[in-house]
Write a protein that holds these residues in place. Structure first.
Motif, PDB file in Angstrom:
ATOM      1  N   ILE A  63       0.929  -0.942  -0.023  1.00 54.02           N
ATOM      2  CA  ILE A  63      -0.073   0.115  -0.059  1.00 54.02           C
ATOM      3  C   ILE A  63       0.985   1.220   0.018  1.00 54.02           C
ATOM      4  CG2 ILE A  63      -1.855   1.268   1.223  1.00 54.02           C
ATOM      5  CD1 ILE A  63      -2.802  -1.499   2.193  1.00 54.02           C
ATOM      6  N   GLY A  64       0.878   1.941  -1.165  1.00 55.30           N
ATOM      7  CA  GLY A  64       1.820   3.068  -1.152  1.00 55.30           C
ATOM      8  C   GLY A  64       0.883   4.475  -1.535  1.00 55.30           C
ATOM      9  N   LEU A  65       1.592   5.294  -0.867  1.00 52.86           N
ATOM     10  CA  LEU A  65       0.958   6.861  -1.057  1.00 52.86           C
ATOM     11  C   LEU A  65       1.737   7.683  -1.509  1.00 52.86           C
ATOM     12  CD1 LEU A  65      -0.255   5.271   1.829  1.00 52.86           C
ATOM     13  CD2 LEU A  65      -0.983   7.519   2.501  1.00 52.86           C
ATOM     14  N   ASP A  66       1.040   8.624  -2.439  1.00 51.35           N
ATOM     15  CA  ASP A  66       1.763  10.051  -2.829  1.00 51.35           C
ATOM     16  C   ASP A  66       0.664  11.066  -2.699  1.00 51.35           C
ATOM     17  OD1 ASP A  66      -0.141   9.969  -5.127  1.00 51.35           O
ATOM     18  OD2 ASP A  66       1.564   8.777  -6.249  1.00 51.35           O
ATOM     19  N   ASP A  67       0.950  12.217  -3.096  1.00 54.65           N
ATOM     20  CA  ASP A  67       0.108  13.379  -2.551  1.00 54.65           C
ATOM     21  C   ASP A  67      -1.414  13.269  -3.579  1.00 54.65           C
ATOM     22  OD1 ASP A  67       2.154  14.719  -1.357  1.00 54.65           O
ATOM     23  OD2 ASP A  67       2.692  15.916  -3.009  1.00 54.65           O
ATOM     24  N   ASP A  68      -1.401  12.355  -4.561  1.00 53.91           N
ATOM     25  CA  ASP A  68      -2.646  12.528  -5.344  1.00 53.91           C
ATOM     26  C   ASP A  68      -3.430  11.121  -5.174  1.00 53.91           C
ATOM     27  OD1 ASP A  68      -2.028  14.946  -6.323  1.00 53.91           O
ATOM     28  OD2 ASP A  68      -0.812  14.034  -7.871  1.00 53.91           O
ATOM     29  N   ALA A  69      -2.534   9.968  -4.840  1.00 58.93           N
ATOM     30  CA  ALA A  69      -3.405   8.830  -4.742  1.00 58.93           C
ATOM     31  C   ALA A  69      -2.624   7.821  -3.699  1.00 58.93           C
ATOM     32  CB  ALA A  69      -3.348   8.255  -6.085  1.00 58.93           C
ATOM     33  N   ILE A  70      -3.568   6.807  -3.694  1.00 59.93           N
ATOM     34  CA  ILE A  70      -3.032   5.477  -2.686  1.00 59.93           C
ATOM     35  C   ILE A  70      -3.051   4.468  -3.983  1.00 59.93           C
ATOM     36  CG2 ILE A  70      -3.701   3.798  -1.110  1.00 59.93           C
ATOM     37  CD1 ILE A  70      -4.941   5.863   0.316  1.00 59.93           C
ATOM     38  N   HIS A  71      -2.041   3.635  -3.791  1.00 60.52           N
ATOM     39  CA  HIS A  71      -1.637   2.560  -4.669  1.00 60.52           C
ATOM     40  C   HIS A  71      -1.494   1.392  -3.954  1.00 60.52           C
ATOM     41  CE1 HIS A  71      -0.190   5.773  -7.752  1.00 60.52           C
ATOM     42  NE2 HIS A  71       0.274   6.398  -6.434  1.00 60.52           N
ATOM     43  N   ILE A  72      -2.516   0.321  -4.178  1.00 61.31           N
ATOM     44  CA  ILE A  72      -2.568  -0.856  -3.609  1.00 61.31           C
ATOM     45  C   ILE A  72      -2.273  -1.922  -4.549  1.00 61.31           C
ATOM     46  CG2 ILE A  72      -4.326  -2.305  -2.459  1.00 61.31           C
ATOM     47  CD1 ILE A  72      -6.144   0.145  -2.145  1.00 61.31           C
ATOM     48  N   GLY A  73      -1.124  -2.958  -4.169  1.00 61.49           N
ATOM     49  CA  GLY A  73      -0.961  -4.012  -4.950  1.00 61.49           C
ATOM     50  C   GLY A  73      -2.126  -4.999  -5.042  1.00 61.49           C
ATOM     51  N   SER A  74      -2.098  -5.722  -6.170  1.00 64.82           N
ATOM     52  CA  SER A  74      -3.071  -6.667  -6.437  1.00 64.82           C
ATOM     53  C   SER A  74      -2.971  -7.622  -5.354  1.00 64.82           C
ATOM     54  CB  SER A  74      -3.096  -7.280  -7.831  1.00 64.82           C
ATOM     55  OG  SER A  74      -1.699  -7.870  -7.975  1.00 64.82           O
ATOM     56  N   GLY A  75      -1.916  -8.084  -4.540  1.00 63.38           N
ATOM     57  CA  GLY A  75      -1.738  -9.179  -3.569  1.00 63.38           C
ATOM     58  C   GLY A  75      -1.797  -8.755  -2.199  1.00 63.38           C
ATOM     59  N   ILE A  81      -5.782  -4.197   3.925  1.00 65.19           N
ATOM     60  CA  ILE A  81      -6.524  -3.032   3.707  1.00 65.19           C
ATOM     61  C   ILE A  81      -7.388  -2.254   5.098  1.00 65.19           C
ATOM     62  CG2 ILE A  81      -8.590  -2.125   2.565  1.00 65.19           C
ATOM     63  CD1 ILE A  81      -7.890  -3.935   0.153  1.00 65.19           C
ATOM     64  N   ARG A  82      -7.975  -3.358   5.695  1.00 67.47           N
ATOM     65  CA  ARG A  82      -8.561  -3.084   6.927  1.00 67.47           C
ATOM     66  C   ARG A  82      -7.592  -2.601   7.953  1.00 67.47           C
ATOM     67  NH1 ARG A  82      -9.768  -7.494   9.548  1.00 67.47           N
ATOM     68  NH2 ARG A  82     -10.870  -6.468  11.221  1.00 67.47           N
ATOM     69  N   ARG A  83      -6.570  -2.814   7.886  1.00 67.98           N
ATOM     70  CA  ARG A  83      -5.565  -2.132   9.072  1.00 67.98           C
ATOM     71  C   ARG A  83      -4.983  -1.084   8.501  1.00 67.98           C
ATOM     72  NH1 ARG A  83      -2.751  -7.945  10.752  1.00 67.98           N
ATOM     73  NH2 ARG A  83      -4.408  -9.011  12.182  1.00 67.98           N
ATOM     74  N   SER A  84      -4.960  -0.612   7.404  1.00 67.91           N
ATOM     75  CA  SER A  84      -4.272   0.579   6.884  1.00 67.91           C
ATOM     76  C   SER A  84      -4.805   1.998   7.514  1.00 67.91           C
ATOM     77  CB  SER A  84      -4.247   0.536   5.251  1.00 67.91           C
ATOM     78  OG  SER A  84      -3.877   1.770   4.678  1.00 67.91           O
ATOM     79  N   ASN A  85      -4.315   2.782   8.276  1.00 68.23           N
ATOM     80  CA  ASN A  85      -4.704   3.946   8.587  1.00 68.23           C
ATOM     81  C   ASN A  85      -4.992   5.023   7.349  1.00 68.23           C
ATOM     82  OD1 ASN A  85      -4.532   3.220  11.290  1.00 68.23           O
ATOM     83  ND2 ASN A  85      -2.373   4.018  11.615  1.00 68.23           N
ATOM     84  N   ALA A  86      -4.098   4.744   6.270  1.00 76.38           N
ATOM     85  CA  ALA A  86      -4.429   5.869   5.240  1.00 76.38           C
ATOM     86  C   ALA A  86      -5.676   5.511   4.400  1.00 76.38           C
ATOM     87  CB  ALA A  86      -3.020   5.469   4.314  1.00 76.38           C
ATOM     88  N   ILE A  87      -5.907   4.366   4.205  1.00 78.54           N
ATOM     89  CA  ILE A  87      -7.114   3.743   3.578  1.00 78.54           C
ATOM     90  C   ILE A  87      -8.320   4.068   4.664  1.00 78.54           C
ATOM     91  CG2 ILE A  87      -8.579   1.840   2.859  1.00 78.54           C
ATOM     92  CD1 ILE A  87      -5.954   0.551   1.533  1.00 78.54           C
ATOM     93  N   ALA A  88      -8.311   3.731   6.060  1.00 79.90           N
ATOM     94  CA  ALA A  88      -9.370   4.357   6.503  1.00 79.90           C
ATOM     95  C   ALA A  88      -9.448   5.916   6.628  1.00 79.90           C
ATOM     96  CB  ALA A  88      -9.173   3.871   8.206  1.00 79.90           C
ATOM     97  N   LEU A  93     -14.749   3.926   2.358  1.00 80.53           N
ATOM     98  CA  LEU A  93     -15.618   2.936   1.556  1.00 80.53           C
ATOM     99  C   LEU A  93     -14.934   1.518   1.105  1.00 80.53           C
ATOM    100  CD1 LEU A  93     -17.565   4.945  -1.024  1.00 80.53           C
ATOM    101  CD2 LEU A  93     -18.157   4.589   1.197  1.00 80.53           C
ATOM    102  N   MET A  94     -13.571   1.800   1.096  1.00 80.58           N
ATOM    103  CA  MET A  94     -12.688   0.724   0.630  1.00 80.58           C
ATOM    104  C   MET A  94     -12.669  -0.241   1.944  1.00 80.58           C
ATOM    105  SD  MET A  94     -11.683  -0.005  -2.261  1.00 80.58           S
ATOM    106  CE  MET A  94     -10.209  -1.311  -1.723  1.00 80.58           C
ATOM    107  N   ALA A  95     -12.227   0.571   3.076  1.00 78.75           N
ATOM    108  CA  ALA A  95     -12.060  -0.020   4.495  1.00 78.75           C
ATOM    109  C   ALA A  95     -13.456  -1.006   4.762  1.00 78.75           C
ATOM    110  CB  ALA A  95     -11.672   0.854   5.597  1.00 78.75           C
ATOM    111  N   GLN A  96     -14.610  -0.261   4.696  1.00 75.20           N
ATOM    112  CA  GLN A  96     -15.699  -1.054   5.049  1.00 75.20           C
ATOM    113  C   GLN A  96     -15.960  -2.318   4.137  1.00 75.20           C
ATOM    114  OE1 GLN A  96     -18.103   0.022   7.673  1.00 75.20           O
ATOM    115  NE2 GLN A  96     -18.710  -2.392   6.848  1.00 75.20           N
ATOM    116  N   SER A  97     -15.582  -2.092   2.842  1.00 73.52           N
ATOM    117  CA  SER A  97     -16.072  -3.282   1.887  1.00 73.52           C
ATOM    118  C   SER A  97     -14.960  -4.392   2.178  1.00 73.52           C
ATOM    119  CB  SER A  97     -16.129  -2.743   0.473  1.00 73.52           C
ATOM    120  OG  SER A  97     -14.462  -2.489   0.092  1.00 73.52           O
ATOM    121  N   ALA A  98     -13.947  -4.232   2.548  1.00 71.03           N
ATOM    122  CA  ALA A  98     -12.774  -5.139   2.944  1.00 71.03           C
ATOM    123  C   ALA A  98     -13.304  -5.955   4.086  1.00 71.03           C
ATOM    124  CB  ALA A  98     -11.426  -4.338   3.177  1.00 71.03           C
ATOM    125  N   SER A  99     -13.865  -5.342   5.090  1.00 71.71           N
ATOM    126  CA  SER A  99     -14.586  -5.880   6.428  1.00 71.71           C
ATOM    127  C   SER A  99     -15.737  -6.822   5.969  1.00 71.71           C
ATOM    128  CB  SER A  99     -14.873  -5.096   7.379  1.00 71.71           C
ATOM    129  OG  SER A  99     -16.021  -4.322   7.078  1.00 71.71           O
TER     130      SER A  99
END
Length: 290
Positions: A63-75, A81-88, A93-99
């Motif tokens: 899970i990588g971050l830059d100023d414009d986007a979050i980049h999530i590896g397919s693996g 995803i649930r444990r990522s503070n940046a995604i939360a 919506l991503m954090a919720q759907s992962a749960s």
């Protein structure tokens, strides 16, 4: 009837490049967490005989971050995803759907890329990815290409992924801080249930005027869909007390015009269409109450 394991071959290439070269040869199928393929294997429905394990590849789990986007590896797993503070913080919506995705064991093993490439119209993460306007990067031994995620699903269990390609990265913009977020899933149970219908929604308001709205749905067609007709009907409309009911009626009519759900063992097309309209109305009324 259960499959005969002796009829299958599983290879675990040590690098991503090795995987891509084998895919270029043809006749191989990647397997990541295996939460879908192993079910098919157990039921005797797995037609792919040569499997390439990619679950161990660190190149695909990040899970990588830059100023414009979050980049999530397919693996990346659903637990990641649930444990990522940046995604939360940026992509709730991503954090919720992962749960929602299966049990804790499924979340520990299952991957975002697998959920996307399995291409179920009822998958949990696509509605959020569609609402967020994600892009996907596909890699092969011959090169790399990036396409809008909204162009990835072509039909039931059909995707834009070529046989020699692998989904590498899912990129989600980070410019939704001023938006209202909403996601709901309706299933037979509160947990570990395949959705009868799901809706992910984002909206930006200027006073009571909707200046931007994004809607992604599951189980509303033969693939995960962006609800463009409903979005067009709502953009620029007022949610003032005077206009709220007429705005909702127009939105429900637009959504009904583009919805193409099916009857199956989990639900009926009529039920899915009606509940999708109810969820959209619930989202719009929540914007007013907030």
């Amino acid at each position: 009837m259960r499959s005969d394991p002796t009829q299958f071959a599983l290879t675990a290439p040590p690098t991503l490049d090795a995987v891509l070269h084998l895919l270029a040869e043809g006749g191989h199928t990647p397997i990541a967490g295996g939460t879908e393929l192993m079910v098919a294997l157990g039921a005797g429905r797995l037609t792919q005989k040569s499997l390439l394990s990619i679950h161990h590849l660190r190149e695909l789990r990040f899970i990588g971050l830059d100023d414009d986007a979050i980049h999530i590896g397919s693996g990346t797993t659903f637990t990641d995803i649930r444990r990522s503070n940046a995604i939360a913080a940026d992509l709730p919506l991503m954090a919720q759907s992962a749960s929602w995705t299966g049990s804790v064991a499924n979340q520990n093993r299952g991957t975002l890329g697998g959920n996307i490439c399995n291409a179920s119209p009822a998958a949990d993460t696509p509605p959020a990815l569609l609402a967020y306007g994600a892009t996907v990067t596909l890699v092969s031994a011959s090169g790399t290409r990036t396409i809008p995620y909204s162009d990835f699903h072509l039909g039931y269990k059909k995707t834009a992924l070529r046989p020699d390609e692998l989904l590498h990265t899912i990129t989600v913009p980070r410019h939704f801080a001023g938006y209202r977020h909403y996601i709901r899933k309706v299933g037979t149970r509160n947990a570990q249930a395949i959705s009868k219908i799901a809706l992910a929604a984002l909206a930006k308001l200027d006073g009571d005027i909707i200046t931007d709205i994004r809607l992604g749905a599951a189980s509303l067609a033969d693939r995960p869909v962006r609800c463009s007709a409903a979005e067009a009907a709502l953009t620029g409309q007022s949610l003032s007390p005077k206009n709220l009911d007429s705005t909702i009626r127009a939105a429900r009519a637009a959504l009904a015009s583009e919805a193409k759900p099916i009857d199956d063992i989990r639900s009926t097309a009529k039920y899915r269409a009606a509940v999708a309209g109810n969820l959209l109305e619930d989202f719009l009324r929540s914007l007013v109450s907030e």
